[in-house]
Design a protein around this motif. Structure first.
Motif, PDB file in Angstrom:
ATOM      1  N   HIS A   1     -31.308 -52.658  13.777  1.00  0.00           N
ATOM      2  CA  HIS A   1     -30.893 -51.416  14.418  1.00  0.00           C
ATOM      3  C   HIS A   1     -32.041 -50.456  14.700  1.00  0.00           C
ATOM      4  O   HIS A   1     -31.953 -49.649  15.626  1.00  0.00           O
ATOM      5  N   ASP A   2     -33.104 -50.527  13.921  1.00  0.00           N
ATOM      6  CA  ASP A   2     -34.186 -49.551  14.038  1.00  0.00           C
ATOM      7  C   ASP A   2     -35.508 -50.254  13.774  1.00  0.00           C
ATOM      8  O   ASP A   2     -35.553 -51.390  13.289  1.00  0.00           O
ATOM      9  N   MET A   3     -36.605 -49.592  14.106  1.00  0.00           N
ATOM     10  CA  MET A   3     -37.946 -50.073  13.814  1.00  0.00           C
ATOM     11  C   MET A   3     -38.782 -48.884  13.347  1.00  0.00           C
ATOM     12  O   MET A   3     -38.346 -47.734  13.418  1.00  0.00           O
ATOM     13  N   ALA A   4     -39.983 -49.165  12.874  1.00  0.00           N
ATOM     14  CA  ALA A   4     -40.895 -48.112  12.445  1.00  0.00           C
ATOM     15  C   ALA A   4     -42.298 -48.450  12.923  1.00  0.00           C
ATOM     16  O   ALA A   4     -42.597 -49.609  13.248  1.00  0.00           O
TER      17      ALA A   4
ATOM     18  N   PRO B   1     -32.034 -57.862  -0.820  1.00  0.00           N
ATOM     19  CA  PRO B   1     -31.058 -57.908   0.273  1.00  0.00           C
ATOM     20  C   PRO B   1     -30.395 -56.556   0.490  1.00  0.00           C
ATOM     21  O   PRO B   1     -29.997 -55.882  -0.465  1.00  0.00           O
ATOM     22  N   THR B   2     -30.276 -56.153   1.732  1.00  0.00           N
ATOM     23  CA  THR B   2     -29.602 -54.907   2.081  1.00  0.00           C
ATOM     24  C   THR B   2     -29.414 -54.877   3.586  1.00  0.00           C
ATOM     25  O   THR B   2     -29.701 -55.856   4.288  1.00  0.00           O
ATOM     26  N   TYR B   3     -28.931 -53.755   4.073  1.00  0.00           N
ATOM     27  CA  TYR B   3     -28.977 -53.448   5.498  1.00  0.00           C
ATOM     28  C   TYR B   3     -29.440 -52.000   5.620  1.00  0.00           C
ATOM     29  O   TYR B   3     -29.089 -51.154   4.779  1.00  0.00           O
ATOM     30  N   VAL B   4     -30.242 -51.728   6.633  1.00  0.00           N
ATOM     31  CA  VAL B   4     -30.757 -50.384   6.863  1.00  0.00           C
ATOM     32  C   VAL B   4     -30.477 -49.999   8.303  1.00  0.00           C
ATOM     33  O   VAL B   4     -30.854 -50.734   9.227  1.00  0.00           O
ATOM     34  N   LEU B   5     -29.826 -48.865   8.484  1.00  0.00           N
ATOM     35  CA  LEU B   5     -29.616 -48.354   9.832  1.00  0.00           C
ATOM     36  C   LEU B   5     -30.854 -47.631  10.350  1.00  0.00           C
ATOM     37  O   LEU B   5     -31.284 -47.862  11.477  1.00  0.00           O
ATOM     38  N   HIS B   6     -31.436 -46.759   9.519  1.00  0.00           N
ATOM     39  CA  HIS B   6     -32.495 -45.884  10.031  1.00  0.00           C
ATOM     40  C   HIS B   6     -33.634 -45.728   9.040  1.00  0.00           C
ATOM     41  O   HIS B   6     -33.413 -45.582   7.837  1.00  0.00           O
TER      42      HIS B   6
END
Length: 497
Positions: free
Chosen positions: A228-231, A287-292
């Motif tokens: 969903h996002d990048m950095a 393990p996880t999920y990150v939106l932002h």
């Protein structure tokens, strides 16, 4: 206050009690321009000089099936602030899909919760079959505002001052552009990614200050993913491969159902800004999920990344939400339990270290933009009303001491994503403001609101009345008039040459 109204749109939307078509999510269909907003509390600070832009999921036509809050048409709400005064305007993003439905006078595409193929037109995006709305994100690059869709449609351009539509970005690749491209103001470059259901499943690109695609490369993944996002840092872009993605067996039947794949780690791809697939350094993490993400920077032999770790990326259904139980859970921070987190990638050893920065459930963070790609101390997050995608307050995190300052909005009042705007000649990292839109269900009105970033607990130091109640939305940005002037000078010199 002088209000100028644009020609009315064709709309087929009917009154509804759907939780994301009513109340603070009630769509607005008029497009207006207001020369000067009435200040109703405090005074707009003289040391803010720029433009606040917020994207909105704002449906125009009656859904063909089940409505998801992220199905709406993109509407950009804009406030220009200078000399302690503020003007306002709002415009829809004129995507090809928006224009086609205006001609038809009704919806032509299904939504995120509908089976693939719902509707009369082929769809766009990584999900397949969706309308390209440009309704997720908004950034400003090379003097143009870019509205993007998280399912990888086109990047739609607008003049950030007038909101005049400027068509799709000519550099957009065939697989589209995901939401959350990142802009490095020092170099003028924009970094972006996309993802799809066909190999190599992800690409990464760089657009220069002149608006030219100067780098585009595949990022091979094991299969379809849902980033969903990048950095970005000074030398790297950071992409991800997380264990929450589509169920492969169901996907073969054209059913798009995401699940958490047990035993699969989170992976991060660190790629040099103009690197290729062979240059990627992969790092594994819990393990996880990150939106932002909130920021990333280089610290000696380590690369540091901060964002919101989800403790329960596959949340339980919210049974009290009835037929909307799954939808509500996946847009409710209290269900997926997102908390501020830090990852450290050791370039020498290849190891990853992690630490929790806050136990508070929050998301949609912002930092002082002058500290992008630098070690920052402060993060301003939003809090949400349990069970809903509605911002009901703010948290100011001090990541050095762990101290948190909290502001809770009055009941029935909801905020927007709120960029941190440094004060002119700021003397400290937190010397500035949060700029936001408020939706007040108690008075059926909306306001521009400004908070002191160093003392958010005091609440708004200024509010100005908007001409109508706006709908709740998603992402926002702030660009200074000085940056827009610098972009204009760059393009003028380039044209003269």
């Amino acid at each position: 206050m002088t209000i100028t109204r644009e020609a009315p749109l064709r709309t087929s939307l009917k009154p509804s009690d759907h939780p994301y078509l009513s109340g603070p999510w009630s769509p607005v269909h008029e497009e207006v321009t207001v020369d000067e907003l009435e200040v109703i509390e405090g005074a707009i600070p003289e040391d803010i000089d720029g433009i606040y832009l917020r994207n909105t999921e704002n449906p125009v036509h009656q859904p063909l099936g089940r409505h998801h809050p992220f199905d709406g048409d993109a509407m950009i709400h804009q406030v220009s602030i200078s000399g302690s005064k503020a003007s306002y305007r709002n415009r829809f993003v004129r995507t090809h899909c928006f224009e086609a439905e205006q001609i038809a006078g009704r919806a032509l595409w299904g939504g995120l919760m509908d089976p693939p193929g719902t509707g009369e037109r082929p769809g766009f995006g990584a999900h397949g079959g969706l309308k390209d709305t440009g309704s997720t994100d908004i950034v400003v690059h090379a003097g143009r505002a870019l509205a993007t869709f998280y399912q990888c449609g086109e990047a739609w351009q607008l003049d950030p001052v007038t909101l005049e539509p400027l068509g799709k970005a000519p550099w957009g690749p065939l697989d589209g552009v995901s939401a959350h491209p990142k802009v490095d103001e020092a170099t003028g470059e924009l970094m972006f990614f996309n993802y799809s259901k066909h190999a190599p499943y992800m690409h990464y690109g760089v657009v220069d200050r002149a608006g030219k695609l100067v780098h585009y490369t595949p990022i091979p993944l094991p299969g379809p993913r849902l980033p969903h996002d990048m950095a970005i840092t000074k030398n790297f872009s950071i992409l991800n491969d997380m264990p929450l993605f589509w169920d492969a067996d169901l996907l073969q039947r054209d059913i798009h159902a995401a699940r958490l794949h047990e035993g699969v780690p989170t992976r991060f791809a660190l790629i040099p800004r103009r690197g290729r697939a062979d240059d990627i350094r992969w790092f594994e993490a819990a393990p996880t999920y990150v939106l932002h993400w909130t920021n990333a920077y280089e610290d000696g032999e380590e690369v540091v990344l901060e964002g919101y770790f989800q403790d329960k990326p596959m949340p339980d259904p919210l049974e009290e939400a009835g037929e909307y139980s799954h939808m509500m859970a996946y847009v409710d921070e209290h269900s997926f339990q997102s908390r501020l987190h830090r990852w450290r990638f050791d370039l020498a050893t290849g190891e990853t270290r992690e630490e929790r920065l806050s136990d508070r459930i929050c998301e949609f963070g912002t930092i002082n933009p002058d500290y992008l790609m630098r070690a920052n101390r402060y993060v301003w997050s939003t809090t949400t009303r349990p069970g809903w995608f509605l911002f009901d307050g703010y948290v100011r995190h001090d990541t050095k001491t762990g101290e948190e300052q909290v502001y809770r909005l009055p009941d029935g009042v909801y905020a927007s994503e709120s960029p941190m705007v440094p004060r002119k000649n700021a003397s400290a990292e937190d010397d500035g403001y949060l700029v936001t839109f408020l939706i007040d269900e108690n008075t059926q009105s909306s306001q521009l609101a400004i908070l002191d970033a160093s003392d958010i607990a005091a609440g708004p130091i200024a509010r100005a009345a908007l001409p109508h109640k706006i709908s709740s939305g998603v992402h926002a940005t702030f660009v200074t008039h000085a940056q827009l002037a610098a972009d204009a000078r760059f393009h003028a010199r380039r044209s003269a040459a």
